[in-house]
Design a protein around this motif. Structure first.
Motif, PDB file in Angstrom:
ATOM      1  N   ARG A  11     -10.566   2.518  46.510  1.00  0.00           N
ATOM      2  CA  ARG A  11     -10.766   3.361  45.339  1.00  0.00           C
ATOM      3  C   ARG A  11      -9.503   4.088  44.910  1.00  0.00           C
ATOM      4  NH1 ARG A  11     -15.512   3.155  42.921  1.00  0.00           N
ATOM      5  NH2 ARG A  11     -17.305   3.090  44.248  1.00  0.00           N
ATOM      6  N   SER A  12      -8.710   4.562  45.849  1.00  0.00           N
ATOM      7  CA  SER A  12      -7.576   5.385  45.463  1.00  0.00           C
ATOM      8  C   SER A  12      -6.225   4.706  45.677  1.00  0.00           C
ATOM      9  CB  SER A  12      -7.605   6.702  46.237  1.00  0.00           C
ATOM     10  OG  SER A  12      -7.518   6.436  47.621  1.00  0.00           O
ATOM     11  N   GLY A  13      -6.210   3.509  46.217  1.00  0.00           N
ATOM     12  CA  GLY A  13      -4.953   2.869  46.554  1.00  0.00           C
ATOM     13  C   GLY A  13      -4.254   2.148  45.425  1.00  0.00           C
ATOM     14  N   ILE A  14      -4.880   2.015  44.285  1.00  0.00           N
ATOM     15  CA  ILE A  14      -4.290   1.273  43.179  1.00  0.00           C
ATOM     16  C   ILE A  14      -3.946   2.216  42.040  1.00  0.00           C
ATOM     17  CG2 ILE A  14      -4.739  -0.484  41.420  1.00  0.00           C
ATOM     18  CD1 ILE A  14      -6.502  -1.880  43.434  1.00  0.00           C
ATOM     19  N   ASP A  15      -2.774   2.028  41.492  1.00  0.00           N
ATOM     20  CA  ASP A  15      -2.358   2.780  40.316  1.00  0.00           C
ATOM     21  C   ASP A  15      -2.893   2.048  39.087  1.00  0.00           C
ATOM     22  OD1 ASP A  15      -1.104   4.241  38.332  1.00  0.00           O
ATOM     23  OD2 ASP A  15       0.849   3.304  38.663  1.00  0.00           O
ATOM     24  N   TRP A  16      -4.121   2.352  38.708  1.00  0.00           N
ATOM     25  CA  TRP A  16      -4.777   1.653  37.597  1.00  0.00           C
ATOM     26  C   TRP A  16      -4.004   1.816  36.295  1.00  0.00           C
ATOM     27  CZ3 TRP A  16      -8.235  -1.946  38.473  1.00  0.00           C
ATOM     28  CH2 TRP A  16      -8.911  -1.923  39.695  1.00  0.00           C
ATOM     29  N   ALA A  17      -3.311   2.927  36.121  1.00  0.00           N
ATOM     30  CA  ALA A  17      -2.535   3.142  34.897  1.00  0.00           C
ATOM     31  C   ALA A  17      -1.466   2.069  34.734  1.00  0.00           C
ATOM     32  CB  ALA A  17      -1.904   4.531  34.905  1.00  0.00           C
ATOM     33  N   GLY A  18      -0.966   1.537  35.827  1.00  0.00           N
ATOM     34  CA  GLY A  18       0.039   0.487  35.775  1.00  0.00           C
ATOM     35  C   GLY A  18      -0.486  -0.846  35.270  1.00  0.00           C
ATOM     36  N   TYR A  19      -1.794  -0.967  35.184  1.00  0.00           N
ATOM     37  CA  TYR A  19      -2.419  -2.200  34.703  1.00  0.00           C
ATOM     38  C   TYR A  19      -3.044  -2.014  33.320  1.00  0.00           C
ATOM     39  CZ  TYR A  19      -1.788  -3.668  39.500  1.00  0.00           C
ATOM     40  OH  TYR A  19      -1.234  -3.992  40.716  1.00  0.00           O
ATOM     41  N   GLN A  20      -2.853  -0.847  32.742  1.00  0.00           N
ATOM     42  CA  GLN A  20      -3.465  -0.542  31.452  1.00  0.00           C
ATOM     43  C   GLN A  20      -3.027  -1.546  30.383  1.00  0.00           C
ATOM     44  OE1 GLN A  20      -4.582   3.479  30.652  1.00  0.00           O
ATOM     45  NE2 GLN A  20      -3.426   3.412  28.750  1.00  0.00           N
ATOM     46  N   ALA A  45     -18.933  -2.387  43.983  1.00  0.00           N
ATOM     47  CA  ALA A  45     -18.516  -3.765  43.734  1.00  0.00           C
ATOM     48  C   ALA A  45     -17.160  -4.010  44.383  1.00  0.00           C
ATOM     49  CB  ALA A  45     -18.444  -4.023  42.238  1.00  0.00           C
ATOM     50  N   VAL A  46     -17.035  -5.108  45.105  1.00  0.00           N
ATOM     51  CA  VAL A  46     -15.775  -5.505  45.713  1.00  0.00           C
ATOM     52  C   VAL A  46     -15.293  -6.744  44.970  1.00  0.00           C
ATOM     53  CG1 VAL A  46     -14.614  -6.276  47.818  1.00  0.00           C
ATOM     54  CG2 VAL A  46     -16.434  -4.572  47.943  1.00  0.00           C
ATOM     55  N   VAL A  47     -14.041  -6.712  44.519  1.00  0.00           N
ATOM     56  CA  VAL A  47     -13.534  -7.775  43.663  1.00  0.00           C
ATOM     57  C   VAL A  47     -12.144  -8.232  44.099  1.00  0.00           C
ATOM     58  CG1 VAL A  47     -14.817  -6.860  41.678  1.00  0.00           C
ATOM     59  CG2 VAL A  47     -12.435  -6.206  41.996  1.00  0.00           C
ATOM     60  N   ASP A  48     -11.782  -9.413  43.625  1.00  0.00           N
ATOM     61  CA  ASP A  48     -10.403  -9.869  43.646  1.00  0.00           C
ATOM     62  C   ASP A  48      -9.972  -9.891  42.192  1.00  0.00           C
ATOM     63  OD1 ASP A  48     -10.439 -10.267  46.410  1.00  0.00           O
ATOM     64  OD2 ASP A  48     -11.050 -12.356  46.207  1.00  0.00           O
ATOM     65  N   ILE A  49      -8.710  -9.600  41.937  1.00  0.00           N
ATOM     66  CA  ILE A  49      -8.215  -9.500  40.561  1.00  0.00           C
ATOM     67  C   ILE A  49      -6.935 -10.317  40.417  1.00  0.00           C
ATOM     68  CG2 ILE A  49      -7.382  -7.934  38.754  1.00  0.00           C
ATOM     69  CD1 ILE A  49      -8.834  -5.653  40.273  1.00  0.00           C
ATOM     70  N   VAL A  50      -6.833 -11.031  39.295  1.00  0.00           N
ATOM     71  CA  VAL A  50      -5.589 -11.693  38.918  1.00  0.00           C
ATOM     72  C   VAL A  50      -5.149 -11.064  37.599  1.00  0.00           C
ATOM     73  CG1 VAL A  50      -4.472 -13.858  38.258  1.00  0.00           C
ATOM     74  CG2 VAL A  50      -6.228 -13.849  40.037  1.00  0.00           C
ATOM     75  N   VAL A  51      -3.902 -10.603  37.556  1.00  0.00           N
ATOM     76  CA  VAL A  51      -3.337 -10.004  36.346  1.00  0.00           C
ATOM     77  C   VAL A  51      -2.754 -11.141  35.511  1.00  0.00           C
ATOM     78  CG1 VAL A  51      -1.713  -8.319  35.419  1.00  0.00           C
ATOM     79  CG2 VAL A  51      -2.805  -7.911  37.642  1.00  0.00           C
ATOM     80  N   LEU A  52      -3.251 -11.295  34.281  1.00  0.00           N
ATOM     81  CA  LEU A  52      -2.876 -12.438  33.451  1.00  0.00           C
ATOM     82  C   LEU A  52      -1.707 -12.188  32.512  1.00  0.00           C
ATOM     83  CD1 LEU A  52      -6.455 -13.707  32.588  1.00  0.00           C
ATOM     84  CD2 LEU A  52      -4.897 -14.556  34.354  1.00  0.00           C
ATOM     85  N   ASP A  53      -1.406 -10.923  32.211  1.00  0.00           N
ATOM     86  CA  ASP A  53      -0.258 -10.625  31.357  1.00  0.00           C
ATOM     87  C   ASP A  53       0.232  -9.215  31.618  1.00  0.00           C
ATOM     88  OD1 ASP A  53      -2.130  -9.034  30.034  1.00  0.00           O
ATOM     89  OD2 ASP A  53      -1.971 -10.073  28.124  1.00  0.00           O
ATOM     90  N   GLY A  54       1.256  -8.810  30.909  1.00  0.00           N
ATOM     91  CA  GLY A  54       1.813  -7.474  31.090  1.00  0.00           C
ATOM     92  C   GLY A  54       2.888  -7.450  32.162  1.00  0.00           C
ATOM     93  N   GLU A  55       3.312  -6.247  32.503  1.00  0.00           N
ATOM     94  CA  GLU A  55       4.399  -6.060  33.471  1.00  0.00           C
ATOM     95  C   GLU A  55       4.106  -6.653  34.843  1.00  0.00           C
ATOM     96  OE1 GLU A  55       5.617  -1.999  33.819  1.00  0.00           O
ATOM     97  OE2 GLU A  55       5.792  -1.751  31.651  1.00  0.00           O
ATOM     98  N   ARG A  56       2.861  -6.689  35.214  1.00  0.00           N
ATOM     99  CA  ARG A  56       2.488  -7.169  36.551  1.00  0.00           C
ATOM    100  C   ARG A  56       1.813  -8.541  36.510  1.00  0.00           C
ATOM    101  NH1 ARG A  56       0.461  -1.483  39.249  1.00  0.00           N
ATOM    102  NH2 ARG A  56       2.451  -0.425  38.983  1.00  0.00           N
ATOM    103  N   GLU A  57       2.146  -9.320  35.507  1.00  0.00           N
ATOM    104  CA  GLU A  57       1.577 -10.660  35.350  1.00  0.00           C
ATOM    105  C   GLU A  57       1.739 -11.464  36.637  1.00  0.00           C
ATOM    106  OE1 GLU A  57       2.407 -14.738  32.804  1.00  0.00           O
ATOM    107  OE2 GLU A  57       3.240 -12.844  32.108  1.00  0.00           O
ATOM    108  N   GLY A  58       0.667 -12.131  37.036  1.00  0.00           N
ATOM    109  CA  GLY A  58       0.698 -12.961  38.237  1.00  0.00           C
ATOM    110  C   GLY A  58       0.317 -12.240  39.507  1.00  0.00           C
ATOM    111  N   THR A  59       0.215 -10.924  39.454  1.00  0.00           N
ATOM    112  CA  THR A  59      -0.173 -10.153  40.638  1.00  0.00           C
ATOM    113  C   THR A  59      -1.616 -10.463  40.997  1.00  0.00           C
ATOM    114  OG1 THR A  59       1.340  -8.372  40.083  1.00  0.00           O
ATOM    115  CG2 THR A  59      -0.461  -7.817  41.568  1.00  0.00           C
ATOM    116  N   LYS A  60      -1.874 -10.599  42.285  1.00  0.00           N
ATOM    117  CA  LYS A  60      -3.234 -10.801  42.786  1.00  0.00           C
ATOM    118  C   LYS A  60      -3.582  -9.623  43.688  1.00  0.00           C
ATOM    119  CE  LYS A  60      -3.041 -15.813  42.683  1.00  0.00           C
ATOM    120  NZ  LYS A  60      -3.191 -17.042  43.488  1.00  0.00           N
ATOM    121  N   LEU A  61      -4.721  -9.038  43.443  1.00  0.00           N
ATOM    122  CA  LEU A  61      -5.223  -7.925  44.256  1.00  0.00           C
ATOM    123  C   LEU A  61      -6.487  -8.400  44.962  1.00  0.00           C
ATOM    124  CD1 LEU A  61      -4.842  -5.251  41.468  1.00  0.00           C
ATOM    125  CD2 LEU A  61      -3.351  -5.513  43.437  1.00  0.00           C
TER     126      LEU A  61
END
Length: 124
Positions: A11-20, A45-61
């Protein structure tokens, strides 16, 4: 391009603002007991995430527990994928605005189709 990140604290380990504003592809794979500690605690809910664009494109969480508002948007999709863009909703007085997942636009849908075609197996 991207990197793999495995958060320590869901819940608190991700900087969600960085993915805005980024297009995010979620795989909702399970739920876990909430850390609220109350008898009526819900399952998060437990999820895996793939960032598709933006500064962190390609990142997998991996194994991420999402913020509560996003959780409510994803909870019915257990075992499935959800595509959307991350935004911050309006805030109330003296409160931080929650992050929300907006519907995917055509650009995000095209990115997701291309990503899934490239990574038919092993995306998450």
């Amino acid at each position: 391009m991207g990197t793999d990140e495995t958060p320590i604290s869901s819940r608190s380990g991700i900087d969600w603002a960085g993915y805005q504003h980024a297009a995010l592809l979620f795989y909702v794979h399970d739920s876990e007991p909430s850390t609220a500690g109350t008898p009526s605690a819900t399952h998060a809910a437990v999820v895996d995430i793939v960032v598709l664009d933006g500064e962190r494109e390609g990142t997998k969480l991996h194994d991420v527990t999402v913020p509560r508002v996003i959780e409510s948007q994803l909870k019915s999709r257990r075992g499935g994928m959800v595509l959307g863009r991350l935004y911050q909703a309006g805030s109330k007085d003296n409160q931080q605005a929650p992050f929300i997942l907006n519907a995917a636009d055509e650009a995000a849908k095209a990115l997701a189709r291309a990503c899934l075609a490239r990574n038919h197996e092993g995306l998450f």
